[in-house]
Design a protein around this motif. Sequence first.
Motif, PDB file in Angstrom:
ATOM      1  N   ASP A  90       4.401   3.684  -9.091  1.00 57.76           N
ATOM      2  CA  ASP A  90       5.666   4.395  -8.978  1.00 57.76           C
ATOM      3  C   ASP A  90       6.667   3.425  -8.366  1.00 57.76           C
ATOM      4  OD1 ASP A  90       7.182   6.864  -9.209  1.00 57.76           O
ATOM      5  OD2 ASP A  90       7.177   6.909  -7.031  1.00 57.76           O
ATOM      6  N   ASN A  91       7.729   3.134  -9.055  1.00 59.20           N
ATOM      7  CA  ASN A  91       8.659   2.080  -8.667  1.00 59.20           C
ATOM      8  C   ASN A  91       9.124   2.228  -7.222  1.00 59.20           C
ATOM      9  OD1 ASN A  91      10.333  -0.190  -9.089  1.00 59.20           O
ATOM     10  ND2 ASN A  91      12.089   1.156  -9.432  1.00 59.20           N
ATOM     11  N   GLY A  92       8.949   1.149  -6.446  1.00 65.54           N
ATOM     12  CA  GLY A  92       9.426   1.131  -5.072  1.00 65.54           C
ATOM     13  C   GLY A  92       8.444   1.655  -4.055  1.00 65.54           C
ATOM     14  N   HIS A  93       7.273   2.133  -4.510  1.00 68.47           N
ATOM     15  CA  HIS A  93       6.303   2.711  -3.590  1.00 68.47           C
ATOM     16  C   HIS A  93       4.962   1.981  -3.699  1.00 68.47           C
ATOM     17  CE1 HIS A  93       8.978   6.028  -2.607  1.00 68.47           C
ATOM     18  NE2 HIS A  93       9.212   6.168  -3.895  1.00 68.47           N
ATOM     19  N   LEU A  94       4.383   1.671  -2.552  1.00 71.78           N
ATOM     20  CA  LEU A  94       3.095   0.975  -2.520  1.00 71.78           C
ATOM     21  C   LEU A  94       1.980   1.854  -3.063  1.00 71.78           C
ATOM     22  CD1 LEU A  94       1.210  -1.346  -1.546  1.00 71.78           C
ATOM     23  CD2 LEU A  94       1.185  -0.228   0.699  1.00 71.78           C
ATOM     24  N   GLU A  95       1.936   3.111  -2.673  1.00 74.22           N
ATOM     25  CA  GLU A  95       0.932   4.087  -3.092  1.00 74.22           C
ATOM     26  C   GLU A  95      -0.496   3.585  -2.841  1.00 74.22           C
ATOM     27  OE1 GLU A  95       2.981   7.010  -6.284  1.00 74.22           O
ATOM     28  OE2 GLU A  95       2.088   5.216  -7.145  1.00 74.22           O
ATOM     29  N   TYR A  96      -0.740   3.200  -1.625  1.00 71.90           N
ATOM     30  CA  TYR A  96      -2.068   2.708  -1.233  1.00 71.90           C
ATOM     31  C   TYR A  96      -3.142   3.758  -1.504  1.00 71.90           C
ATOM     32  CZ  TYR A  96      -5.962   1.534   1.860  1.00 71.90           C
ATOM     33  OH  TYR A  96      -7.214   1.285   2.366  1.00 71.90           O
ATOM     34  N   TYR A  97      -2.886   5.003  -1.120  1.00 72.94           N
ATOM     35  CA  TYR A  97      -3.909   6.041  -1.245  1.00 72.94           C
ATOM     36  C   TYR A  97      -4.146   6.454  -2.689  1.00 72.94           C
ATOM     37  CZ  TYR A  97      -3.649   6.208   3.799  1.00 72.94           C
ATOM     38  OH  TYR A  97      -3.692   5.852   5.134  1.00 72.94           O
ATOM     39  N   PHE A  98      -3.123   6.365  -3.516  1.00 72.08           N
ATOM     40  CA  PHE A  98      -3.288   6.631  -4.946  1.00 72.08           C
ATOM     41  C   PHE A  98      -4.358   5.723  -5.533  1.00 72.08           C
ATOM     42  CE2 PHE A  98      -2.139   5.352  -9.311  1.00 72.08           C
ATOM     43  CZ  PHE A  98      -2.175   6.586  -9.954  1.00 72.08           C
ATOM     44  N   GLN A  99      -4.364   4.483  -5.118  1.00 72.52           N
ATOM     45  CA  GLN A  99      -5.313   3.515  -5.661  1.00 72.52           C
ATOM     46  C   GLN A  99      -6.753   3.818  -5.278  1.00 72.52           C
ATOM     47  OE1 GLN A  99      -4.135   1.509  -7.850  1.00 72.52           O
ATOM     48  NE2 GLN A  99      -1.977   1.948  -7.386  1.00 72.52           N
ATOM     49  N   LEU A 100      -6.970   4.652  -4.273  1.00 72.54           N
ATOM     50  CA  LEU A 100      -8.320   4.996  -3.838  1.00 72.54           C
ATOM     51  C   LEU A 100      -8.897   6.194  -4.592  1.00 72.54           C
ATOM     52  CD1 LEU A 100      -7.931   4.662   0.052  1.00 72.54           C
ATOM     53  CD2 LEU A 100      -8.640   2.925  -1.588  1.00 72.54           C
ATOM     54  N   LEU A 101      -8.106   6.821  -5.445  1.00 71.11           N
ATOM     55  CA  LEU A 101      -8.542   8.009  -6.165  1.00 71.11           C
ATOM     56  C   LEU A 101      -9.227   7.660  -7.482  1.00 71.11           C
ATOM     57  CD1 LEU A 101      -5.300  10.158  -5.709  1.00 71.11           C
ATOM     58  CD2 LEU A 101      -7.343  10.154  -4.255  1.00 71.11           C
ATOM     59  N   ASN A 102     -10.064   8.586  -7.990  1.00 69.85           N
ATOM     60  CA  ASN A 102     -10.644   8.391  -9.316  1.00 69.85           C
ATOM     61  C   ASN A 102      -9.618   8.800 -10.376  1.00 69.85           C
ATOM     62  OD1 ASN A 102     -10.820  11.242  -9.835  1.00 69.85           O
ATOM     63  ND2 ASN A 102     -12.775  11.325  -8.729  1.00 69.85           N
ATOM     64  N   GLU A 103      -9.967   8.639 -11.646  1.00 71.46           N
ATOM     65  CA  GLU A 103      -8.984   8.860 -12.709  1.00 71.46           C
ATOM     66  C   GLU A 103      -8.485  10.301 -12.759  1.00 71.46           C
ATOM     67  OE1 GLU A 103      -7.382   6.631 -14.694  1.00 71.46           O
ATOM     68  OE2 GLU A 103      -8.329   5.290 -13.235  1.00 71.46           O
ATOM     69  N   ASN A 104      -9.378  11.271 -12.619  1.00 75.00           N
ATOM     70  CA  ASN A 104      -8.941  12.668 -12.621  1.00 75.00           C
ATOM     71  C   ASN A 104      -8.026  12.962 -11.442  1.00 75.00           C
ATOM     72  OD1 ASN A 104     -10.276  13.425 -14.963  1.00 75.00           O
ATOM     73  ND2 ASN A 104     -12.132  14.058 -13.880  1.00 75.00           N
ATOM     74  N   GLU A 105      -8.383  12.421 -10.281  1.00 75.37           N
ATOM     75  CA  GLU A 105      -7.560  12.640  -9.092  1.00 75.37           C
ATOM     76  C   GLU A 105      -6.196  11.983  -9.240  1.00 75.37           C
ATOM     77  OE1 GLU A 105     -11.120  12.938  -5.730  1.00 75.37           O
ATOM     78  OE2 GLU A 105     -10.266  10.991  -6.267  1.00 75.37           O
ATOM     79  N   LYS A 106      -6.160  10.812  -9.863  1.00 73.11           N
ATOM     80  CA  LYS A 106      -4.878  10.137 -10.080  1.00 73.11           C
ATOM     81  C   LYS A 106      -3.957  10.979 -10.959  1.00 73.11           C
ATOM     82  CE  LYS A 106      -6.348   5.332  -9.422  1.00 73.11           C
ATOM     83  NZ  LYS A 106      -6.585   4.018 -10.053  1.00 73.11           N
ATOM     84  N   ARG A 107      -4.541  11.615 -11.980  1.00 70.48           N
ATOM     85  CA  ARG A 107      -3.727  12.480 -12.841  1.00 70.48           C
ATOM     86  C   ARG A 107      -3.199  13.672 -12.030  1.00 70.48           C
ATOM     87  NH1 ARG A 107      -7.169  13.266 -16.538  1.00 70.48           N
ATOM     88  NH2 ARG A 107      -7.910  15.313 -15.858  1.00 70.48           N
TER      89      ARG A 107
END
Length: 422
Positions: free
Chosen positions: A80-97
Amino acid sequence: MKKKRFPAGRAAIVAIFIILLIAGGYEVRHRLLPETKQSQSASENSQSDEDNILGRIQDAVSGEPAAVKELRKKEPAASDNGHLEYYFQLLNENEKRGYREILDGIRNFEEQFYLSISGDGQIDRVYHAVLKDHPEIFWVHNREKVYKTTYEGKDYCQFSPGYMYTQEERTQIENAMENAFLEVKNQIPPNADDYQKVMTVYTYIIDNTDYVVGNDDQSIAGVFWKKKAVCAGYAGAVQYLLERLGVYCIYVDGDARNSTEGHAWNIVKLDGQYYYVDATNGDQPDFLEGDAVQLVEHKTIIYDYLCPFPEEYQSVYHASDEFQVPGCTATNKNFYVQNGACFDSYDWDQVYDLSMLRIDNNAAVVRFKFGTREAFNMAYKDCIENGRIQEIARYYMEVHGLTRISYHYGILDNMKTMYFMF
């Protein structure tokens, strides 16, 4: 959800349960009931008709909504432009969606929207990841109730966030956020490195915020709009400003050791190494000890929590186990190390030389740190108990042409630091 009436003699109960989030935690409000059926005797023709009708009704009730099917077709954006999203990267594919679905719904201020995930723990984890990664969605950050409606045997749900603020208030808060960013940006010298940016943000947040419990204390609205917040607001504000300045920064929550008291802070990355930053603890206006009183004419910033020694910080706070966070081990960006004010052993001449250097540069505060408990205890006995601090006070008087002076001192025992203030 209301019960639906079915053809005579057959009934199906479709149950939901609602889960309430308060301050990030879920509470089961209604128990999930299984789908049940009851049968009756009838003629073959009428039975066949009823079977067809019931089948269509059950398909309508139990089938996946078209909106959910469309959600499943989407690939979650990797960033997401401008955001690090560290915790997003720790999720599985379903969780990311699910993360993207929650974030989109909140940004669009939707009162209720579908998610293509449904597990209680899964939604809890995903929603918390969104909140940790995105301090700028302040309208859902302040103990608001969030409802979830799930369906028996279905891998989707409806999500209902709790929103704060009117449109006018949101505009005021967003303007305050932008003004704060511009003020910080103007304070940063050209070609500043990331450490200078972190120190500027740390100082700005402390200078412009009071630690006060209130209606907006959990979000950056409290910091930038009301100038009052608690640790969640401080840490979110640091994250928000540093992200906009291009500095790697994540929000961390946890507890004080040997206590159930929650706390929030940040982890930054400087020159490839991770450091703690805790602006809340940097704002301690009453830390002075002995016969000293807090100087009312200005706020003293405690720089001990700007890249503190990891073992000292970890002896007081530990992160929650919901997500893994980067390990902090480095010390070279510690405020005292950076300023040549950290001593491995106690030597009065070193302390006095540092004090003269600070006073010659028109400083009103002299502060230094010791690397060991033994060195700190020796310094305290010599400087405070034996009164050698008076030699530093006399030098201050000479430089400024004074005949008398009132001085104050403060210590942070857990960080092994001393402050002299004139």
